[in-house]
Design a protein around this motif. Sequence first.
Motif, short mmCIF file in Angstrom:
data_model
loop_
_atom_site.label_atom_id
_atom_site.label_comp_id
_atom_site.label_asym_id
_atom_site.label_seq_id
_atom_site.Cartn_x
_atom_site.Cartn_y
_atom_site.Cartn_z
N PRO A 54 -7.79 0.64 -1.50
CA PRO A 54 -6.65 0.23 -2.32
C PRO A 54 -5.34 0.16 -1.52
O PRO A 54 -4.41 -0.53 -1.92
CB PRO A 54 -6.56 1.31 -3.41
N SER A 55 -5.29 0.82 -0.39
CA SER A 55 -4.06 0.78 0.41
C SER A 55 -4.03 -0.41 1.37
O SER A 55 -3.01 -0.62 2.03
CB SER A 55 -3.90 2.09 1.19
N LEU A 56 -5.10 -1.19 1.43
CA LEU A 56 -5.12 -2.37 2.28
C LEU A 56 -4.33 -3.48 1.61
O LEU A 56 -4.64 -3.90 0.50
CB LEU A 56 -6.56 -2.84 2.53
N GLU A 57 -3.30 -3.96 2.29
CA GLU A 57 -2.50 -5.06 1.77
C GLU A 57 -3.06 -6.37 2.33
O GLU A 57 -3.05 -6.59 3.55
CB GLU A 57 -1.04 -4.89 2.18
N ALA A 58 -3.52 -7.22 1.43
CA ALA A 58 -4.16 -8.47 1.84
C ALA A 58 -3.23 -9.35 2.67
O ALA A 58 -3.67 -10.01 3.61
CB ALA A 58 -4.65 -9.23 0.61
N LYS A 59 -1.95 -9.33 2.35
CA LYS A 59 -1.00 -10.17 3.10
C LYS A 59 -0.92 -9.76 4.56
O LYS A 59 -0.75 -10.61 5.44
CB LYS A 59 0.38 -10.11 2.46
N ILE A 60 -1.05 -8.49 4.83
CA ILE A 60 -1.00 -8.00 6.21
C ILE A 60 -2.37 -8.16 6.87
O ILE A 60 -2.49 -8.61 8.01
CB ILE A 60 -0.54 -6.53 6.26
N ALA A 61 -3.43 -7.80 6.14
CA ALA A 61 -4.78 -7.81 6.70
C ALA A 61 -5.30 -9.21 6.98
O ALA A 61 -6.19 -9.37 7.81
CB ALA A 61 -5.73 -7.08 5.76
N LYS A 62 -4.75 -10.23 6.32
CA LYS A 62 -5.24 -11.60 6.55
C LYS A 62 -5.00 -12.05 7.99
O LYS A 62 -5.64 -12.98 8.46
CB LYS A 62 -4.65 -12.58 5.55
N LYS A 63 -4.11 -11.37 8.68
CA LYS A 63 -3.88 -11.67 10.10
C LYS A 63 -5.12 -11.31 10.92
O LYS A 63 -5.39 -11.95 11.93
CB LYS A 63 -2.67 -10.86 10.59
N TYR A 64 -5.88 -10.32 10.48
CA TYR A 64 -7.05 -9.84 11.21
C TYR A 64 -8.35 -10.34 10.58
O TYR A 64 -9.30 -10.68 11.29
CB TYR A 64 -7.04 -8.32 11.28
N ILE A 95 -14.40 -9.43 0.36
CA ILE A 95 -13.35 -10.21 1.03
C ILE A 95 -12.95 -11.38 0.13
O ILE A 95 -11.77 -11.67 -0.03
CB ILE A 95 -13.83 -10.70 2.42
N TYR A 96 -13.93 -12.04 -0.47
CA TYR A 96 -13.64 -13.16 -1.36
C TYR A 96 -12.75 -12.70 -2.53
O TYR A 96 -11.81 -13.39 -2.92
CB TYR A 96 -14.95 -13.75 -1.91
N GLY A 97 -13.04 -11.53 -3.06
CA GLY A 97 -12.26 -11.02 -4.18
C GLY A 97 -10.86 -10.58 -3.81
O GLY A 97 -9.91 -10.77 -4.57
N LYS A 98 -10.70 -10.02 -2.63
CA LYS A 98 -9.41 -9.46 -2.24
C LYS A 98 -8.48 -10.47 -1.57
O LYS A 98 -7.26 -10.40 -1.73
CB LYS A 98 -9.62 -8.28 -1.31
N PHE A 99 -9.04 -11.41 -0.84
CA PHE A 99 -8.23 -12.35 -0.07
C PHE A 99 -8.30 -13.73 -0.72
O PHE A 99 -9.05 -14.61 -0.28
CB PHE A 99 -8.74 -12.43 1.38
N MET A 100 -7.49 -13.92 -1.74
CA MET A 100 -7.50 -15.19 -2.48
C MET A 100 -7.20 -16.37 -1.57
O MET A 100 -7.72 -17.46 -1.78
CB MET A 100 -6.52 -15.13 -3.65
N VAL A 101 -6.41 -16.15 -0.55
CA VAL A 101 -6.03 -17.22 0.36
C VAL A 101 -7.26 -17.76 1.11
O VAL A 101 -7.27 -18.91 1.52
CB VAL A 101 -4.93 -16.74 1.34
N HIS A 102 -8.28 -16.95 1.27
CA HIS A 102 -9.47 -17.36 2.00
C HIS A 102 -10.56 -17.97 1.12
O HIS A 102 -11.57 -18.45 1.64
CB HIS A 102 -10.08 -16.18 2.75
N ARG A 103 -10.39 -17.95 -0.18
CA ARG A 103 -11.46 -18.40 -1.07
C ARG A 103 -11.92 -19.84 -0.80
O ARG A 103 -13.12 -20.08 -0.68
CB ARG A 103 -11.05 -18.22 -2.53
N PRO A 104 -11.02 -20.81 -0.72
CA PRO A 104 -11.50 -22.17 -0.45
C PRO A 104 -12.23 -22.27 0.90
O PRO A 104 -13.24 -22.96 1.01
CB PRO A 104 -10.22 -23.02 -0.43
N PHE A 105 -11.73 -21.56 1.90
CA PHE A 105 -12.38 -21.59 3.21
C PHE A 105 -13.78 -20.98 3.15
O PHE A 105 -14.72 -21.50 3.75
CB PHE A 105 -11.52 -20.86 4.24
#
Length: 180
Positions: A54-64, A95-105
Amino acid sequence: MCKMCVNNLFRVFPPNNQSNPSGGENEDDEPMFDPAWSHLQVVYDLLLKFVTSPSLEAKIAKKYINHSFILNLLDLFDSEDPRERECLKTILHRIYGKFMVHRPFIRKSIGNVFYCFIFETERHNGVAELLEIFGSVISGFALPLKEEHKIFLWRALIPLHKPKSLGAYFQQLSFCIHSL
């Protein structure tokens, strides 16, 4: 954390992985278990805890956890070890659930794996697991279906009925088709 996963998980499979001419697992085949599983399992467990934290911020983690990382995860679905594919299925779904920005990819990349399987190799060990992920994704589609989803049905799901190894993933494919 992501670099540790890259260094420990992302690998090229041995040549015997490519020797199955029938197109994936058959029900009669004995599953191949990776001798390094005890090590891999620890890394997968850490990655799952990291992704679901829960402490993982998707906006920061999407870099990795980026497109390259996701493509490498998808490559691992061709593992002959069913335990590894099961872990991958859980992690990619999270990952699909947490990183909405990656869903289409992710949807497009799964489609590309299916296209390669259908039209080029007719062998891939993880088709059933990828269909399970996609079945869950399809269940969340809003009606009416977007054009992108209709195209995926016609270009990937319908042609998945063609390969000789259909029996290995028929149940998951049926679920996807019925969910649409």
